[in-house]
Design a protein around this motif. Structure first.
Motif, PDB file in Angstrom:
ATOM      1  N   VAL A 166       0.846  -1.199   0.000  1.00 20.10           N
ATOM      2  CA  VAL A 166       0.000   0.000   0.000  1.00 20.10           C
ATOM      3  C   VAL A 166       0.879   1.245   0.000  1.00 20.10           C
ATOM      4  O   VAL A 166       1.686   1.446   0.912  1.00 20.10           O
ATOM      5  CB  VAL A 166      -0.932   0.022   1.230  1.00 20.10           C
ATOM      6  CG1 VAL A 166      -1.866   1.221   1.152  1.00 20.10           C
ATOM      7  CG2 VAL A 166      -1.719  -1.283   1.342  1.00 20.10           C
ATOM      8  N   HIS A 167       0.704   2.080  -1.019  1.00 23.80           N
ATOM      9  CA  HIS A 167       1.461   3.327  -1.110  1.00 23.80           C
ATOM     10  C   HIS A 167       0.495   4.498  -1.053  1.00 23.80           C
ATOM     11  O   HIS A 167      -0.549   4.486  -1.703  1.00 23.80           O
ATOM     12  CB  HIS A 167       2.267   3.390  -2.409  1.00 23.80           C
ATOM     13  CG  HIS A 167       3.271   4.504  -2.420  1.00 23.80           C
ATOM     14  ND1 HIS A 167       2.941   5.815  -2.717  1.00 23.80           N
ATOM     15  CD2 HIS A 167       4.598   4.501  -2.145  1.00 23.80           C
ATOM     16  CE1 HIS A 167       4.022   6.565  -2.632  1.00 23.80           C
ATOM     17  NE2 HIS A 167       5.038   5.802  -2.289  1.00 23.80           N
ATOM     18  N   PRO A 168       0.802   5.540  -0.287  1.00 26.41           N
ATOM     19  CA  PRO A 168      -0.138   6.662  -0.179  1.00 26.41           C
ATOM     20  C   PRO A 168      -0.212   7.470  -1.462  1.00 26.41           C
ATOM     21  O   PRO A 168       0.730   7.546  -2.246  1.00 26.41           O
ATOM     22  CB  PRO A 168       0.452   7.500   0.963  1.00 26.41           C
ATOM     23  CG  PRO A 168       1.921   7.214   0.913  1.00 26.41           C
ATOM     24  CD  PRO A 168       2.026   5.770   0.518  1.00 26.41           C
ATOM     25  N   THR A 169      -1.353   8.091  -1.635  1.00 25.61           N
ATOM     26  CA  THR A 169      -1.531   9.083  -2.686  1.00 25.61           C
ATOM     27  C   THR A 169      -2.349  10.219  -2.097  1.00 25.61           C
ATOM     28  O   THR A 169      -2.873  10.110  -0.990  1.00 25.61           O
ATOM     29  CB  THR A 169      -2.195   8.482  -3.934  1.00 25.61           C
ATOM     30  OG1 THR A 169      -2.077   9.394  -5.029  1.00 25.61           O
ATOM     31  CG2 THR A 169      -3.668   8.155  -3.685  1.00 25.61           C
ATOM     32  N   ARG A 170      -2.474  11.284  -2.843  1.00 29.09           N
ATOM     33  CA  ARG A 170      -3.055  12.498  -2.281  1.00 29.09           C
ATOM     34  C   ARG A 170      -4.563  12.357  -2.048  1.00 29.09           C
ATOM     35  O   ARG A 170      -5.293  11.932  -2.935  1.00 29.09           O
ATOM     36  CB  ARG A 170      -2.794  13.643  -3.254  1.00 29.09           C
ATOM     37  CG  ARG A 170      -3.119  15.010  -2.737  1.00 29.09           C
ATOM     38  CD  ARG A 170      -2.315  16.016  -3.542  1.00 29.09           C
ATOM     39  NE  ARG A 170      -3.057  17.230  -3.796  1.00 29.09           N
ATOM     40  CZ  ARG A 170      -2.565  18.228  -4.528  1.00 29.09           C
ATOM     41  NH1 ARG A 170      -1.391  18.113  -5.075  1.00 29.09           N
ATOM     42  NH2 ARG A 170      -3.270  19.321  -4.717  1.00 29.09           N
ATOM     43  N   PRO A 171      -5.038  12.705  -0.863  1.00 25.94           N
ATOM     44  CA  PRO A 171      -6.481  12.679  -0.606  1.00 25.94           C
ATOM     45  C   PRO A 171      -7.168  13.902  -1.190  1.00 25.94           C
ATOM     46  O   PRO A 171      -6.521  14.890  -1.544  1.00 25.94           O
ATOM     47  CB  PRO A 171      -6.564  12.675   0.921  1.00 25.94           C
ATOM     48  CG  PRO A 171      -5.344  13.423   1.348  1.00 25.94           C
ATOM     49  CD  PRO A 171      -4.277  13.095   0.336  1.00 25.94           C
TER      50      PRO A 171
ATOM     51  N   SER B 244       3.507   1.186   3.364  1.00 29.21           N
ATOM     52  CA  SER B 244       4.730   1.936   3.100  1.00 29.21           C
ATOM     53  C   SER B 244       4.882   3.102   4.064  1.00 29.21           C
ATOM     54  O   SER B 244       3.940   3.510   4.742  1.00 29.21           O
ATOM     55  CB  SER B 244       4.731   2.431   1.651  1.00 29.21           C
ATOM     56  OG  SER B 244       3.644   3.290   1.430  1.00 29.21           O
ATOM     57  N   HIS B 245       6.105   3.626   4.113  1.00 26.98           N
ATOM     58  CA  HIS B 245       6.435   4.773   4.970  1.00 26.98           C
ATOM     59  C   HIS B 245       5.990   4.530   6.416  1.00 26.98           C
ATOM     60  O   HIS B 245       5.420   5.408   7.076  1.00 26.98           O
ATOM     61  CB  HIS B 245       5.821   6.059   4.433  1.00 26.98           C
ATOM     62  CG  HIS B 245       6.301   6.429   3.060  1.00 26.98           C
ATOM     63  ND1 HIS B 245       7.630   6.693   2.783  1.00 26.98           N
ATOM     64  CD2 HIS B 245       5.635   6.554   1.870  1.00 26.98           C
ATOM     65  CE1 HIS B 245       7.756   6.981   1.498  1.00 26.98           C
ATOM     66  NE2 HIS B 245       6.577   6.891   0.924  1.00 26.98           N
ATOM     67  N   GLY B 246       6.251   3.333   6.925  1.00 27.98           N
ATOM     68  CA  GLY B 246       5.972   3.039   8.322  1.00 27.98           C
ATOM     69  C   GLY B 246       4.498   3.003   8.677  1.00 27.98           C
ATOM     70  O   GLY B 246       4.143   3.147   9.848  1.00 27.98           O
ATOM     71  N   GLY B 247       3.648   2.797   7.672  1.00 31.24           N
ATOM     72  CA  GLY B 247       2.212   2.822   7.948  1.00 31.24           C
ATOM     73  C   GLY B 247       1.668   4.228   8.068  1.00 31.24           C
ATOM     74  O   GLY B 247       0.577   4.423   8.608  1.00 31.24           O
ATOM     75  N   GLY B 248       2.428   5.210   7.572  1.00 32.96           N
ATOM     76  CA  GLY B 248       1.981   6.598   7.694  1.00 32.96           C
ATOM     77  C   GLY B 248       1.925   7.001   9.154  1.00 32.96           C
ATOM     78  O   GLY B 248       2.927   6.953   9.869  1.00 32.96           O
ATOM     79  N   VAL B 249       0.754   7.379   9.626  1.00 35.70           N
ATOM     80  CA  VAL B 249       0.597   7.787  11.024  1.00 35.70           C
ATOM     81  C   VAL B 249      -0.197   6.749  11.819  1.00 35.70           C
ATOM     82  O   VAL B 249      -0.628   7.031  12.934  1.00 35.70           O
ATOM     83  CB  VAL B 249      -0.100   9.165  11.120  1.00 35.70           C
ATOM     84  CG1 VAL B 249       0.750  10.244  10.473  1.00 35.70           C
ATOM     85  CG2 VAL B 249      -1.489   9.122  10.489  1.00 35.70           C
TER      86      VAL B 249
ATOM     87  N   ALA C 206       5.016  -3.044   7.974  1.00 39.70           N
ATOM     88  CA  ALA C 206       5.342  -1.664   7.611  1.00 39.70           C
ATOM     89  C   ALA C 206       6.789  -1.585   7.168  1.00 39.70           C
ATOM     90  O   ALA C 206       7.650  -2.288   7.707  1.00 39.70           O
ATOM     91  CB  ALA C 206       5.112  -0.729   8.792  1.00 39.70           C
ATOM     92  N   ASP C 207       7.055  -0.742   6.165  1.00 41.40           N
ATOM     93  CA  ASP C 207       8.444  -0.567   5.743  1.00 41.40           C
ATOM     94  C   ASP C 207       9.039   0.710   6.329  1.00 41.40           C
ATOM     95  O   ASP C 207       8.334   1.556   6.869  1.00 41.40           O
ATOM     96  CB  ASP C 207       8.575  -0.635   4.216  1.00 41.40           C
ATOM     97  CG  ASP C 207       8.039   0.593   3.478  1.00 41.40           C
ATOM     98  OD1 ASP C 207       8.306   1.723   3.925  1.00 41.40           O
ATOM     99  OD2 ASP C 207       7.367   0.421   2.444  1.00 41.40           O
ATOM    100  N   THR C 208      10.350   0.819   6.213  1.00 36.22           N
ATOM    101  CA  THR C 208      11.087   1.912   6.855  1.00 36.22           C
ATOM    102  C   THR C 208      11.369   3.086   5.919  1.00 36.22           C
ATOM    103  O   THR C 208      12.098   4.006   6.295  1.00 36.22           O
ATOM    104  CB  THR C 208      12.436   1.408   7.392  1.00 36.22           C
ATOM    105  OG1 THR C 208      13.265   0.997   6.278  1.00 36.22           O
ATOM    106  CG2 THR C 208      12.252   0.246   8.346  1.00 36.22           C
TER     107      THR C 208
END
Length: 570
Positions: free
Chosen positions: A160-165, A208-213, A245-247
């Motif tokens: 899972v990679h974030p994208t803009r909300p 990705s990115h540590g699970g965000g927040v 989660a990745d680093t």
């Protein structure tokens, strides 16, 4: 980074490719750059060079945001197949070095199901790679259920990679630092809210990115979800063994990475670089990672062993872990700055103006002994849906009545004047009246900033007024009844602070005794990442090299991060 760290072999699961045909496709569809960033240089040879430099034994390729669907299902299906074939061909050429997460043409569900079957059953790719939302539809959306059924049947890995909300602000750095990180958490909470974590329990998610927040907001989200599902906390504890989660770009050793390891557990954190997008940062984050206070055994797990177990399909247990966080510089005040009390006539007035139901479960109407030493403030979310003139009337009456309640009470309390950020001219006068005439003790500033442009967000006259008063200024979201994570309005106070930083108003932040509420401790969690915003020109999005050289390299100070650690946060 020490010699022993360099010698660790690594698997990188956060490794993007940007082949020329995909870059041309994105540019054709309006993405000449991606949220302010130019497309990165990439080629297979350059990818292997990066891998060799960092001793990356295997990289799992994926397509990053903005993805492949730009409104045309047929084009999206064609591009999805082309990307997946391209990655499969690279794997055939370098079978011991590369893997891939398949891209799917969501929100085209029929096309996504067909491509999922082809990519996993025929091409034998390692899993599927999804963005956190597709045209602002999140994982819990009923239209995506056929995809979850197929993924669950195969016990698939979903990256899972974030994208803009939809609600984000058009500033690339703030989007990366806050809104994209929030979106990963948002889509996972959406998945749980739909009950899919129970219905499809065999999908493993790599966030990705540590699970965000997610490590910071999950507690609030679970509390909110309990209203619909009283057993949600218990089911999450069972399901969390499916979360990894990745680093990538989060390996700050003082707060962020320890929090991520503590939340996901020692067996569920895996290594990521964010190449090719992070080509100028990945070495720095590997070095940051090496400074984390963990054992050599845990380094080896995160670099290699955890991901090996994941890709072998093992049932990797969740093991609670406690990595020590570096001590913060500030002890929170013993004063309760977040207590809401409303005179009965104010509730009646609000109900009359709103002409609808006012939620009463959080509305105290009396000052009680338990409220001693508290700072009392206003919170009726329905009021912010009224016209400006109606809001003014209610806030003015509240300020008058709550100050009288304080004067008549035998209990030692203080009261905060209710002030509307979006009504600056009136608010300036009301601040003067409340502090000088009503003798109130501070300000509660009600904010709503997400989705607004920077030109509409702050009124310099009101900011100047706040800087001139020597009293606490509590920041409170207008939509305090919003659902944590799923509705970003719940975290408006955090967005307010971040927007001030990005707008280059750090001097103002230091002048005002701001006390943010409803933050879930995200200010400290994001502190190191937020610090970088201070060194970027808000008009050009380019680094201010002079400040970087002086403050970071010479003074060895992270100015914003050090400031954020000192805030009282509720």
């Amino acid at each position: 980074m020490g010699k022993e760290q360099k010698n660790f072999k690594k698997w990188d699961t956060h490794h993007h490719i940007n082949p020329p045909f995909y870059e041309a496709y994105a540019k054709k569809n309006g993405y000449g750059n991606v949220y302010g960033l130019p497309h990165p240089k990439w080629s297979p040879d350059l990818m292997l060079h990066w891998m060799d430099e960092a001793n990356i034994e295997r990289a799992v390729m994926s397509i990053s945001t903005p993805g492949i669907h730009f409104g045309n299902d047929a084009e999206s299906r064609e591009m999805s197949r082309k990307c997946n074939h391209y990655m499969a061909d690279l794997i055939k050429k370098y079978p011991n070095r590369l893997g891939a997460f398949a891209t799917l043409p969501l929100p085209d569900t029929d096309g996504a199901v067909k491509e999922l079957r082809y990519a996993l059953d025929t091409l034998k790719l390692d899993g599927i790679g999804l963005l956190s939302n597709f045209n602002h539809h999140y994982f819990g959306d009923v239209r995506f259920e056929p995809v979850w059924q197929e993924a669950n049947d195969r016990k698939a890995i979903v990256y899972v990679h974030p994208t803009r909300p939809k609600e984000s602000i058009p500033q690339q750095l703030l989007n990366y630092t806050y809104y994209l990180k929030m979106d990963t958490a948002k889509t996972i909470i959406s998945f749980m809210k739909s009950g899919y974590h129970l219905k499809y329990p065999h999908i493993k998610f790599v966030l990705s990115h540590g699970g965000g927040v997610l490590p910071k907001v999950m507690k609030s989200a679970l509390q909110a979800l309990k209203k619909e599902d009283p057993s949600i906390e218990e089911s999450f504890e069972v399901w969390r063994k499916q979360l990894f989660a990745d680093t990538a770009l989060v390996s700050y050793p003082d707060v962020m990475l320890p929090e991520i390891i503590n939340f996901f557990g020692a067996n569920h954190v895996i290594f990521g670089t964010d190449l090719c997008w992070g080509a100028d940062k990945y070495k720095y984050f590997i070095q940051q990672f090496s400074e984390t206070d963990i054992s050599m055994e845990m380094f080896e797990k995160i670099y290699l062993k955890n991901v090996n177990a994941l890709f072998r399909g093992e049932n990797v247990p969740y093991i609670p872990t406690k990595v020590k966080l570096h001590a913060t510089a500030h002890e929170p005040s013993v004063t309760n700055y977040h207590l809401h009390i409303h005179p009965k006539n104010i509730i009646a007035l609000a109900a009359k103006k709103y002409n609808g139901e006012i939620k009463m479960d959080h509305l105290n109407t009396e000052i009680k002994p338990a409220h001693a030493n508290a700072m009392i403030s206003f919170d009726i979310p329905e009021v912010w849906k009224l016209s400006r003139s109606e809001r003014r009337e209610i806030l003015m009456q509240y300020n008058l009545n709550i100050s009288k309640m304080k004067q008549e009470s035998a209990i030692n309390v203080k009261v905060l004047a209710a002030i509307d950020l979006e009504d600056p001219e009136h608010s300036i006068n009301e601040i003067t009246h409340c502090l000088n005439v009503l003798k109130m003790d501070g300000i509660c500033l009600y904010v709503s900033v997400t989705g607004k442009s920077y030109h509409d967000m702050f009124d310099d006259r009101l900011l100047m007024k706040l800087a001139q008063i020597d009293v606490p200024v509590v920041i409170h979201p207008k939509a305090s009844d919003a659902f944590p994570v799923l509705e970003l309005a719940y975290y408006e106070t955090l967005a307010y602070i971040l927007c001030l930083i990005y707008s280059d108003k750090l001097a103002h932040l230091k002048q005002v005794n701001y006390i943010p509420t409803h933050t879930d401790d995200l200010l400290e969690f994001l502190g190191r990442a937020v610090n970088s915003m201070h060194y970027v020109n808000p008009k050009t999005d380019k680094p201010r090299i002079g400040k970087i050289i002086w403050e970071l390299l010479i003074m060895k100070r992270e100015v914003v991060y050090e400031y954020l650690k000192e805030l009282d946060v509720y």
